[in-house]
Design a protein around this motif. Structure first.
Motif, PDB file in Angstrom:
ATOM      1  N   SER A   1       0.783  -1.249  -0.028  1.00 50.07           N
ATOM      2  CA  SER A   1      -0.158   0.102  -0.095  1.00 50.07           C
ATOM      3  C   SER A   1       0.939   1.375  -0.058  1.00 50.07           C
TER       4      SER A   1
ATOM      5  N   ARG B   1      -8.777  -5.216  -7.391  1.00 54.05           N
ATOM      6  CA  ARG B   1      -8.944  -3.743  -7.054  1.00 54.05           C
ATOM      7  C   ARG B   1      -7.940  -3.139  -6.251  1.00 54.05           C
ATOM      8  N   GLY B   2      -7.561  -4.182  -5.306  1.00 53.62           N
ATOM      9  CA  GLY B   2      -6.408  -3.708  -4.056  1.00 53.62           C
ATOM     10  C   GLY B   2      -5.153  -3.372  -4.926  1.00 53.62           C
TER      11      GLY B   2
ATOM     12  N   GLU C   1      -7.110   0.703  -4.752  1.00 52.24           N
ATOM     13  CA  GLU C   1      -8.097   0.711  -3.759  1.00 52.24           C
ATOM     14  C   GLU C   1      -7.655  -0.024  -2.335  1.00 52.24           C
ATOM     15  N   ASP C   2      -7.274   0.950  -1.435  1.00 54.77           N
ATOM     16  CA  ASP C   2      -6.652   0.177  -0.389  1.00 54.77           C
ATOM     17  C   ASP C   2      -7.626  -0.549   0.606  1.00 54.77           C
TER      18      ASP C   2
ATOM     19  N   TRP D   1      -9.652  -2.662  -0.226  1.00 56.59           N
ATOM     20  CA  TRP D   1      -9.833  -3.978  -0.868  1.00 56.59           C
ATOM     21  C   TRP D   1      -8.737  -4.797  -0.886  1.00 56.59           C
TER      22      TRP D   1
END
Length: 493
Positions: A181, A264-265, A269-270, A272
């Motif tokens: 992330s 998605r992650g 998108e954090d 997910w």
């Protein structure tokens, strides 16, 4: 949602009042009578919880089952908070709680006291506080208050490790999430997460100390003996149990949700990414290990809780009416079939035994022990020559007998490979007679002639549930016991 959880908890209490204790539950009752910082099979949390329950409600099945019921309720509430924080939608949080209580492995486990109960609630609370801690804005990161949520996450992780060693995967999952992330990676270079890890070590230190003073018995058993690496993998069986424990249609739905979350992650998108990282490592690791050793079907269960959050998040992104007809049909099939399976699981202990063949009845462990124990004690009192003890090679048999007789007799297993080896004063048993109970569902793995001066066979005891023989217990007197464990051997084909 709260009304639904209250109704479900009341239903589980009714079932718990009618359901005797299973084999493992009586074993944890034995643990609660010998409180320690560790046990061969698991860390100590379940023993202390059963001790508390029996001191408050007596050594009754209801009191011990209530441990699992209240832990499941707490896990549901914690899961709602986690899903609400991560996905920022009440509907997703409520959906996650519904799925959690529909999935068979979680719903059935909500009545049976086991280490998975405290592990579950501590697992979810670890994730909740880690998410909150890592979500602090850059400006907040300079204040002393930022250490608190990391310490809270560390406290719950330490308690999770005190519940079951599966929690050891959580630091790996959290580290993977932070590393992947961009907005959270900075925490890897700040001291606060490591304060939390230090607290983990403090809370887990008693378990390490117990292992260090008991030949590392628990760590060795968990890493080398329990998976039975030498016997090869059990991938087909493990896969089958994933399908059964999670429901045939729910299992692929959860995996699909994790695939969506991972896509998605990785796209940035954090939330997910968090859900994927908290689920995929444990599930993938267990599947990989099943190619090498014997992995039990429920060992990956904690990871499916966050998979349920992902599935609920996807399902509640759009109104039901706005979904295509095929989507609604598939969703109804997944939910409906899972609900039917879970309802059937709850009904099994209450239905008439003849409805299921004895070999297929998953509740045979639960019934008939009070009657069987009375017959066994009659044989023991009649045939014992002086001081005697009651024994078996199966800890489940010894624990059920000891619970049914309220601990009135000296009991132990003979193999020296389970927890009883630490509770038994072997020199005190030298020369005594031991009444050996053999559960004939299992192959005999020890030779009694290696530790007994002579053998006398008694008529077997049949455990009967509503007229159906669900197990047969053979009885053999081990005369003039040698006073040392008899090591097991592999049963012949």
């Amino acid at each position: 949602m709260l009304v639904g959880l209250a109704a479900l908890t009341a239903l589980r209490l009714v079932i718990a009042a009618a359901l005797p204790l299973g084999d493992d539950e009586t074993f944890y009752w034995e643990w609660s009578r010998h409180l320690a910082a560790g046990y061969v099979d698991h860390p100590p949390a379940i023993a202390f919880l059963v001790w508390l329950a029996t001191h408050l409600g007596g050594s009754t099945p209801l009191a011990i089952h209530t441990v699992a019921i209240l832990l499941s309720l707490a896990t549901s509430l914690a899961l709602w908070a986690l899903a609400r924080d991560v996905l920022a939608r009440d509907a997703a949080a409520t959906g996650a709680v519904i799925l959690f209580n529909l999935i068979p492995v979680f719903s059935a486990g909500a009545v049976l006291a086991a280490p998975d109960g405290p592990l579950g609630v501590c697992w979810i609370l670890t994730l909740l506080w880690a998410w909150r801690a890592a979500g602090r804005a850059e400006g907040q990161a300079t204040s002393g208050a930022t250490a608190y949520p990391w310490l809270a996450a560390g406290a719950w992780l330490g308690l999770a490790l005190d519940s079951k060693y599966t929690a050891a995967v959580l630091p790996c999952s959290l580290g993977l999430w932070l590393a992947l992330s961009p907005s959270r990676r900075r925490w890897l270079f700040r001291p606060e997460p490591y304060y939390g890890l230090a607290l983990v070590l403090v809370l887990f230190a008693p378990v390490v100390w117990w292992n260090a003073t008991h030949q590392w018995a628990s760590f060795s058993f968990t890493a080398f003996t329990r998976p039975a690496w030498a016997e090869g993998g059990n991938f087909p069986v493990f896969l089958l149990f994933q399908v059964l424990y999670l429901a045939p249609l729910m299992f692929p739905a959860l995996l699909w949700a994790l695939a969506v979350a991972a896509r998605r992650g990785l796209a940035g998108e954090d939330p997910w990414l968090f859900l994927a990282a908290m689920s995929i490592p444990l599930i993938a690791g267990m599947f990989a290990a099943s190619f090498l050793g014997h992995i039990k079907g429920h060992w990956a269960a904690p990871a499916y809780a966050t998979a349920a959050v992902a599935l609920a998040g996807i399902a509640t992104e759009r109104p039901w009416a706005a979904r295509p007809g095929i989507w609604r049909s598939v969703a109804a099939a997944v939910l409906g079939s899972t609900a039917l399976i879970t309802a059937a699981i709850h009904a099994v202990p209450l239905v008439n035994a003849p409805l299921l063949p004895a070999r297929l009845d998953p509740t045979v462990d639960y019934f008939g022990w009070p009657q069987a124990a009375r017959q066994i004690t009659a044989v023991a009192d009649r045939g014992g020559r002086g001081p005697f003890f009651v024994t078996s090679e199966q800890y489940q048999v010894v624990a059920q007998f000891d619970y049914a007789t309220e601990g009135r007799y000296s009991v132990t297993t003979l193999t020296g490979t389970d927890q009883y080896v630490f509770w038994t004063r072997w020199e005190d048993l030298r020369g005594q007679d031991g009444l050996f109970i053999r559960d004939e569902r299992y192959p005999l793995t020890i030779s009694l002639t290696e530790g007994c001066g002579a053998l006398d066979t008694e008529p077997p005891v049949r455990v009967i549930r509503r007229g159906v023989v669900v197990r047969t217990l053979g009885l053999v007197w081990c005369r003039h016991f040698s006073g040392r464990p008899i090591p097991p051997r592999r049963p012949s084909p």
